[in-house]
Design an enzyme around this catalytic site. Structure first.
Site, short mmCIF file in Angstrom:
data_model
loop_
_atom_site.label_atom_id
_atom_site.label_comp_id
_atom_site.label_asym_id
_atom_site.label_seq_id
_atom_site.Cartn_x
_atom_site.Cartn_y
_atom_site.Cartn_z
N LYS A 59 0.84 -1.20 0.00
CA LYS A 59 0.00 0.00 0.00
C LYS A 59 0.88 1.26 0.00
O LYS A 59 2.09 1.20 0.22
CB LYS A 59 -0.91 0.01 1.23
CG LYS A 59 -0.15 0.11 2.55
CD LYS A 59 -1.10 0.07 3.74
CE LYS A 59 -0.31 0.18 5.05
NZ LYS A 59 -1.19 0.16 6.23
N ARG B 93 -10.51 0.52 14.69
CA ARG B 93 -10.62 1.40 13.53
C ARG B 93 -11.77 0.91 12.65
O ARG B 93 -12.88 1.39 12.74
CB ARG B 93 -9.29 1.44 12.77
CG ARG B 93 -8.13 2.00 13.57
CD ARG B 93 -6.88 2.20 12.73
NE ARG B 93 -6.53 0.98 11.98
CZ ARG B 93 -5.42 0.86 11.26
NH1 ARG B 93 -4.58 1.88 11.16
NH2 ARG B 93 -5.15 -0.26 10.61
N TYR C 32 20.45 28.99 7.97
CA TYR C 32 19.49 29.83 8.69
C TYR C 32 19.66 29.71 10.21
O TYR C 32 19.93 28.63 10.73
CB TYR C 32 18.06 29.43 8.33
CG TYR C 32 17.68 29.62 6.89
CD1 TYR C 32 17.43 30.89 6.38
CD2 TYR C 32 17.57 28.53 6.03
CE1 TYR C 32 17.06 31.06 5.06
CE2 TYR C 32 17.21 28.69 4.70
CZ TYR C 32 16.96 29.96 4.22
OH TYR C 32 16.61 30.14 2.92
N MET D 254 15.30 23.78 2.55
CA MET D 254 14.35 23.11 1.66
C MET D 254 15.05 22.16 0.71
O MET D 254 14.57 21.04 0.49
CB MET D 254 13.54 24.15 0.89
CG MET D 254 12.42 23.54 0.05
SD MET D 254 11.45 24.79 -0.84
CE MET D 254 10.69 25.69 0.51
#
Length: 376
Positions: free
Chosen positions: A36, A134, A266, A314
């Site tokens: 999956k 669930r 940063y 990023m």
């Protein structure tokens, strides 16, 4: 529009390692590989084809759409979408493609009956609730479930399944045992009406350490991809021979010198205490390298582990390569896996997960979905 990529990093998938893990988990006839969520980030179709070659007779996918993709690729195994058929279109596709849709509540029975084919039975899987809370029918639901199914004789349950919530936690053995007993009792009731119904309970930790849960269809997921569900527990040795299937590489973009007192990236979270050499590597949180790992994990460059330094960006991360004088622009850095020098070890998804307080499933899904994949 031309195809494009957002990163020069690459996710390497070792299909031979996948097949070896599959073989370690037992008789292919008793395994339903869980592929999956795009095979946990490893690629649905390449993984399914490799497991098909290794003898897989069933597949568990997440969605009907994943099952449809397998059928379109020519795979003929029994396919069970674990999320069930979510929409009317899902039900129609599941029936048309001979998938094995999940019955998890009484509404599902009505939906299945509405699209039963006229020329053959509709084979379904029955989800049993044993402690995960669930999806699924409880033991108390069984009389009404059987009565509903008698109304629709063309609906044929061929699989009963449930899921263990904490089989990877030795301290929860009592709860796991209660789930095992609960499932056995529910299957005994179902088999009075459907004597040929197959059973599926075991997951990756159960495949490694609970042989009584294998039944006709054990459903390993993480273990297929090399993850040890018993990592950091007393049972860790049970999965010690599994091999990670995924590794992730990225090129070194720049090598630069820092003077003592200079910072990088940063927030100035890393300041060089003395002269240092830093490699800038083309990976970052956009490619699954979590920002929370800033200053907390290593990379593997030229076979040796080096500390990541500064705030993860990023599309870039930095590593202190002061101890590796030969690092050059264009060298390969390994975020996960990679060839390690003697005495060194690669970074694993488990190590990343431990640092982040999460699980390797999350690392693999993110890395695999955000980096272009290449297959070995």
């Amino acid at each position: 529009m031309s195809a494009y990529t957002v990163t020069p990093s690459r996710c390497h998938i070792d299909l031979a390692a996948l097949r070896r893990n599959f073989a370690r988990l037992g008789d292919p006839a008793s395994i339903m590989p869980v592929i999956k969520s795009d095979a946990y980030g490893h690629g649905l179709l390449p993984v399914a084809r490799a497991l098909d070659q290794a003898g897989a007779r069933r597949f568990a996918v997440g969605t009907v759409s994943e099952g449809a993709a397998l059928r379109e690729a020519g795979l003929g195994q029994r396919i069970v979408p674990l999320l069930g058929a979510v929409s009317p279109e899902d039900w129609q596709a599941a029936v048309a493609l001979d998938l094995t849709p999940l019955l998890a509540d009484f509404e599902d029975i009505e939906k299945a009956a509405a699209c039963c084919p006229a020329d053959r039975p509709l084979r379904v899987a029955v989800k049993c609730e044993t402690g995960m809370n669930r999806l699924g029918f409880s033991a108390e639901d069984l009389p009404a479930l059987l009565e509903s199914l008698r109304r629709f004789p063309r609906i044929t349950p061929v699989l009963a399944l449930s899921h263990l919530s904490c089989a990877d936690m030795p301290e929860e053995d009592a709860y796991t045992q209660a789930q095992i007993e609960h499932f056995a009792a529910m299957c005994a009731v179902l088999r009075e009406t459907f004597p040929g119904i197959a059973r599926s309970l075991g997951n990756s930790p159960a495949a490694l350490g609970l042989p009584e849960t294998r039944y006709e269809a054990c459903r390993p997921g993480l273990a297929l991809y090399g993850g040890n569900s018993f990592a950091n527990t007393a049972r860790e040795a049970l999965g010690a021979d599994l091999e990670w299937v995924m590794s992730v590489s990225a090129p070194v973009l720049r090598v630069r010198r820092l003077r003592a007192g200079q910072s990088v990236s940063y927030g100035r979270s890393f300041t060089a205490p003395c002269e240092a050499t830093v490699a800038v590597v083309a990976a970052g949180y956009a490619t699954g390298f979590a920002r929370g790992l800033s200053n907390r994990i290593d990379l593997l460059i030229n076979g040796r582990r080096v500390p990541q330094v500064g705030r993860v960006c990023m599309g870039m991360v930095m590593a202190d390569v002061s101890a590796l004088p030969d690092v050059r622009t264009g060298d390969t850095a390994w975020i996960l896996g990679g060839p390690a020098a003697p005495g060194q070890r690669p970074v694993t998804a488990q190590e990343m997960a431990d640092e982040l307080g999460t699980i390797p499933y999350e690392i693999l899904c993110l890395m695999g979905s955000t980096n272009p994949r290449v297959y070995l």
